[in-house]
Write an enzyme that holds these catalytic residues in place. Sequence first.
Site, PDB file in Angstrom:
ATOM      1  N   GLY A  12       0.818  -1.208   0.000  1.00 58.42           N
ATOM      2  CA  GLY A  12       0.000   0.000   0.000  1.00 58.42           C
ATOM      3  C   GLY A  12       0.851   1.257   0.000  1.00 58.42           C
ATOM      4  N   ASP A  13       0.194   2.396  -0.258  1.00 56.41           N
ATOM      5  CA  ASP A  13       0.841   3.710  -0.222  1.00 56.41           C
ATOM      6  C   ASP A  13       1.976   3.848  -1.226  1.00 56.41           C
ATOM      7  OD1 ASP A  13      -0.893   4.262   1.898  1.00 56.41           O
ATOM      8  OD2 ASP A  13       0.543   3.555   3.386  1.00 56.41           O
ATOM      9  N   THR A  42      -3.289  10.185  -2.031  1.00 59.79           N
ATOM     10  CA  THR A  42      -2.894  11.589  -2.020  1.00 59.79           C
ATOM     11  C   THR A  42      -2.647  12.111  -3.430  1.00 59.79           C
ATOM     12  OG1 THR A  42      -1.715  11.012   0.004  1.00 59.79           O
ATOM     13  CG2 THR A  42      -1.295  13.208  -0.906  1.00 59.79           C
ATOM     14  N   GLN A 225      -4.942  -0.345  -1.280  1.00 63.18           N
ATOM     15  CA  GLN A 225      -3.995  -1.207  -0.572  1.00 63.18           C
ATOM     16  C   GLN A 225      -2.934  -1.739  -1.556  1.00 63.18           C
ATOM     17  OE1 GLN A 225      -7.697  -1.968   0.346  1.00 63.18           O
ATOM     18  NE2 GLN A 225      -7.189  -0.157   1.500  1.00 63.18           N
ATOM     19  N   THR A 302      -4.165   7.164   8.919  1.00 64.87           N
ATOM     20  CA  THR A 302      -4.072   7.151  10.383  1.00 64.87           C
ATOM     21  C   THR A 302      -2.952   8.038  10.922  1.00 64.87           C
ATOM     22  OG1 THR A 302      -2.632   5.221  10.266  1.00 64.87           O
ATOM     23  CG2 THR A 302      -4.983   4.795  10.546  1.00 64.87           C
ATOM     24  N   GLY A 303      -2.111   8.552  10.040  1.00 69.40           N
ATOM     25  CA  GLY A 303      -1.007   9.407  10.489  1.00 69.40           C
ATOM     26  C   GLY A 303       0.134   8.636  11.124  1.00 69.40           C
ATOM     27  N   LYS A 305       3.542   6.454  11.570  1.00 73.77           N
ATOM     28  CA  LYS A 305       4.812   6.421  10.834  1.00 73.77           C
ATOM     29  C   LYS A 305       4.845   5.149  10.016  1.00 73.77           C
ATOM     30  CE  LYS A 305       8.667   8.787  13.044  1.00 73.77           C
ATOM     31  NZ  LYS A 305       9.913   8.677  13.786  1.00 73.77           N
ATOM     32  N   ARG A 306       5.248   5.253   8.753  1.00 74.83           N
ATOM     33  CA  ARG A 306       5.378   4.034   7.948  1.00 74.83           C
ATOM     34  C   ARG A 306       6.751   3.430   8.183  1.00 74.83           C
ATOM     35  NH1 ARG A 306       3.141   7.201   2.680  1.00 74.83           N
ATOM     36  NH2 ARG A 306       0.921   7.050   3.124  1.00 74.83           N
ATOM     37  N   VAL A 415       8.828  11.577  -9.871  1.00 72.15           N
ATOM     38  CA  VAL A 415      10.005  12.143  -9.188  1.00 72.15           C
ATOM     39  C   VAL A 415       9.630  13.233  -8.184  1.00 72.15           C
ATOM     40  CG1 VAL A 415      11.665  11.535 -11.009  1.00 72.15           C
ATOM     41  CG2 VAL A 415      10.373  13.688 -11.179  1.00 72.15           C
ATOM     42  N   GLY A 416       8.384  13.224  -7.745  1.00 74.94           N
ATOM     43  CA  GLY A 416       7.915  14.190  -6.755  1.00 74.94           C
ATOM     44  C   GLY A 416       6.424  14.025  -6.603  1.00 74.94           C
TER      45      GLY A 416
HETATM   46  P1  GDP Z   1      -1.505   5.606  -2.289  1.00 80.93           P
HETATM   47  O1  GDP Z   1      -2.242   5.132  -1.078  1.00 80.93           O
HETATM   48  O2  GDP Z   1      -0.881   4.499  -3.044  1.00 80.93           O
HETATM   49  O3  GDP Z   1      -2.328   6.508  -3.158  1.00 80.93           O
HETATM   50  O4  GDP Z   1      -0.288   6.487  -1.730  1.00 80.93           O
HETATM   51  P2  GDP Z   1      -0.353   7.572  -0.544  1.00 80.93           P
HETATM   52  O5  GDP Z   1      -1.013   8.793  -1.042  1.00 80.93           O
HETATM   53  O6  GDP Z   1      -0.876   6.970   0.704  1.00 80.93           O
HETATM   54  O7  GDP Z   1       1.184   7.796  -0.268  1.00 80.93           O
HETATM   55  C1  GDP Z   1       2.044   8.255  -1.259  1.00 80.93           C
HETATM   56  C2  GDP Z   1       2.710   9.529  -0.735  1.00 80.93           C
HETATM   57  O8  GDP Z   1       3.826   9.841  -1.541  1.00 80.93           O
HETATM   58  C3  GDP Z   1       1.814  10.750  -0.813  1.00 80.93           C
HETATM   59  O9  GDP Z   1       2.150  11.629   0.203  1.00 80.93           O
HETATM   60  C4  GDP Z   1       2.163  11.343  -2.181  1.00 80.93           C
HETATM   61  O10 GDP Z   1       1.894  12.736  -2.262  1.00 80.93           O
HETATM   62  C5  GDP Z   1       3.635  11.080  -2.222  1.00 80.93           C
HETATM   63  N1  GDP Z   1       4.213  10.857  -3.558  1.00 80.93           N
HETATM   64  C6  GDP Z   1       3.683  10.206  -4.632  1.00 80.93           C
HETATM   65  N2  GDP Z   1       4.582  10.120  -5.640  1.00 80.93           N
HETATM   66  C7  GDP Z   1       5.704  10.713  -5.185  1.00 80.93           C
HETATM   67  C8  GDP Z   1       7.003  10.905  -5.742  1.00 80.93           C
HETATM   68  O11 GDP Z   1       7.317  10.496  -6.853  1.00 80.93           O
HETATM   69  N3  GDP Z   1       7.916  11.545  -4.949  1.00 80.93           N
HETATM   70  C9  GDP Z   1       7.628  11.992  -3.695  1.00 80.93           C
HETATM   71  N4  GDP Z   1       8.579  12.602  -3.002  1.00 80.93           N
HETATM   72  N5  GDP Z   1       6.419  11.830  -3.156  1.00 80.93           N
HETATM   73  C10 GDP Z   1       5.482  11.186  -3.879  1.00 80.93           C
HETATM   74  P1  IMO Z   2      -3.838   2.592   0.459  1.00 75.62           P
HETATM   75  O1  IMO Z   2      -4.961   2.365  -0.499  1.00 75.62           O
HETATM   76  C1  IMO Z   2      -1.284   0.945   3.581  1.00 75.62           C
HETATM   77  C2  IMO Z   2      -3.113  -1.940   6.330  1.00 75.62           C
HETATM   78  C3  IMO Z   2      -3.292  -1.511   7.763  1.00 75.62           C
HETATM   79  C4  IMO Z   2      -3.137  -2.849   8.476  1.00 75.62           C
HETATM   80  C5  IMO Z   2      -3.808  -3.823   7.512  1.00 75.62           C
HETATM   81  C6  IMO Z   2      -5.246  -4.163   7.877  1.00 75.62           C
HETATM   82  O2  IMO Z   2      -3.720   3.971   0.956  1.00 75.62           O
HETATM   83  O3  IMO Z   2      -2.566   2.036  -0.092  1.00 75.62           O
HETATM   84  P2  IMO Z   2      -7.535  -2.813   7.710  1.00 75.62           P
HETATM   85  O4  IMO Z   2      -7.968  -1.534   8.360  1.00 75.62           O
HETATM   86  O5  IMO Z   2      -7.595  -2.803   6.232  1.00 75.62           O
HETATM   87  O6  IMO Z   2      -8.235  -4.012   8.301  1.00 75.62           O
HETATM   88  O7  IMO Z   2      -5.990  -2.976   8.138  1.00 75.62           O
HETATM   89  O8  IMO Z   2      -3.794  -3.196   6.245  1.00 75.62           O
HETATM   90  N1  IMO Z   2      -3.717  -1.033   5.319  1.00 75.62           N
HETATM   91  C7  IMO Z   2      -3.015  -0.210   4.549  1.00 75.62           C
HETATM   92  N2  IMO Z   2      -1.685   0.062   4.528  1.00 75.62           N
HETATM   93  N3  IMO Z   2      -2.111   1.531   2.698  1.00 75.62           N
HETATM   94  C8  IMO Z   2      -3.429   1.250   2.697  1.00 75.62           C
HETATM   95  O9  IMO Z   2      -4.262   1.697   1.732  1.00 75.62           O
HETATM   96  C9  IMO Z   2      -3.949   0.366   3.676  1.00 75.62           C
HETATM   97  N4  IMO Z   2      -5.180  -0.091   3.962  1.00 75.62           N
HETATM   98  C10 IMO Z   2      -5.021  -0.972   4.970  1.00 75.62           C
HETATM   99  O10 IMO Z   2      -2.299  -0.589   8.156  1.00 75.62           O
HETATM  100  O11 IMO Z   2      -1.769  -3.200   8.539  1.00 75.62           O
HETATM  101 MG    MG Z   3      -2.322   5.438   0.981  1.00 73.57          MG
END
Ligand code: GDP
Ligand code: IMO
Ligand code: MG
Length: 425
Positions: A12-13, A42, A225, A302-303, A305-306, A415-416
């Site tokens: 995820g993320d 985001t 995820q 949730t804020g 730390k990853r 790249v950002g």
């Molecule tokens: P998602 O859940 O897969 O949509 O990803 P999230 O939004 O949870 O987390 C990705 C984070 O990285 C966000 O804060 C984005 O704004 C940031 N982000 C995405 N692409 C880039 C990148 O290429 N460089 C940097 N520095 N940040 C990025």
């Molecule tokens: P996006 O779409 C990262 C993780 C939680 C926990 C596990 C189970 O932003 O990538 P849940 O509440 O789904 O039962 O939690 O899954 N988790 C994520 N981690 N990005 C996400 O979504 C997540 N959605 C759930 O942290 O470990």
């Molecule tokens: Mg995310």
Amino acid sequence: MSNVVVFGSQWGDEGKGKIVDILAENCSAIVRFQGGNNAGHTLVVGGKQEILHLIPSGILHPGKKCAISNGVVLDPAVFLAEVDKLAAKGLDVSPSRLMISKKTHIIMEYHKLMDGCREAAKSAEAKIGTTGRGIGPCYEDKAHRCGIRAGDFQDLELLAAKITEALTEKNVLFKHLYGAEPLDPAKVLADLKPVAARIVPYLGDVSSAIQEAEKTGDILFEGAQGTHLDIDHGTYPYVTSSNTVVGNAASGSGCGPRKLERIIAIVKAYTTRVGGGPFPTELLDKVGDRLQSVGGEFGATTGRKRRCGWLDMVVLKESCRLNTPTELAITKLDVLSGHEELKICVAYDYRGEQVEYPPQEQNGMAFSSPIYETLPGWNEDITATRSMEELPANAQAYLARIEELSGVKVGIVSVGPDRAQTFMR
Ligand code: GDP
Ligand code: IMO
Ligand code: MG
């Protein structure tokens, strides 16, 4: 013309939201097909940040249709708060462009309570570290065939009966197992009624809407995820409760699998994970701290730390075989600037044996140590680069090595965080 699926290849993320926002411009409709508001996607446009939890990341593009389909679990109050927030910014979030499937399951108050009770009852190492949004208990009720679906909001009598039935069982658990206050079905219904009334205009047949939207352009399926949080293929039991793999874009939205054509794996240039569970390349040292701070790695939901570590090709190769991506989108490459050398995990030592794919035994990854390959790093700030050729040679070599090990081409590089800080090949 081809429909597109965007999915997370790690935990995820990975930056799915950002890539969906960019691709949405050339699509007619964007569909969220699984997960719920455990997701945090985001988008950054012209320096302005928007975090979406439920509404598809295509919503910033005027005129594009957006849908929440049957595979999603929807917290109606969270959905409405998101609608109100976007409407206040002048965006059209009316039912004319935003639809919720009648088959979408609803996250109820008691699902959130159950999520909290279950996590609290677990020992520190057994905790999944859920987002606490009621995701698991809602999917449980769906599989148990006692879930509330969005379409039930049209029939308050049915809704009342289903809430009473669900609480008959759950209140026993709340009261006698978890020592929590039981919930009053009448109050649950009364609290839900005004919310339900606002949801009804958004209800529709998403399957038909997809069929209709295909006449004017491509459909973009937005995964949430990541593959290693998949209920079947992830690091069970430290996973979410839905199928996050690409195949679910079909069943989770009500379209046939032959409609899924261009499949994009979103790959963060290193690895992160939020919550509990094994993470072989995790760095519990200064290098990990640096990835966390330079990458701004805090959960968008949730804020928290990853946790951070090196890129894990065992994880990525498994994602490639499960999802058959047609290309990779590498994100956050800029975060790797300034390291003398970079490591890529190419295999695991699993109980004395070298393996190229994650072990399938429960918690097998916890007994896996990474086998690394080391590549030279680069010092340049790459946030202003807009083509492969502009990247430092070592950054190009890093991407080439990922292609070689995964067998999949890199099609998009980020790249950002800003929409503009991206280039396609
Ligand atoms: P998602 O859940 O897969 O949509 O990803 P999230 O939004 O949870 O987390 C990705 C984070 O990285 C966000 O804060 C984005 O704004 C940031 N982000 C995405 N692409 C880039 C990148 O290429 N460089 C940097 N520095 N940040 C990025
Ligand atoms: P996006 O779409 C990262 C993780 C939680 C926990 C596990 C189970 O932003 O990538 P849940 O509440 O789904 O039962 O939690 O899954 N988790 C994520 N981690 N990005 C996400 O979504 C997540 N959605 C759930 O942290 O470990
Ligand atoms: Mg995310």
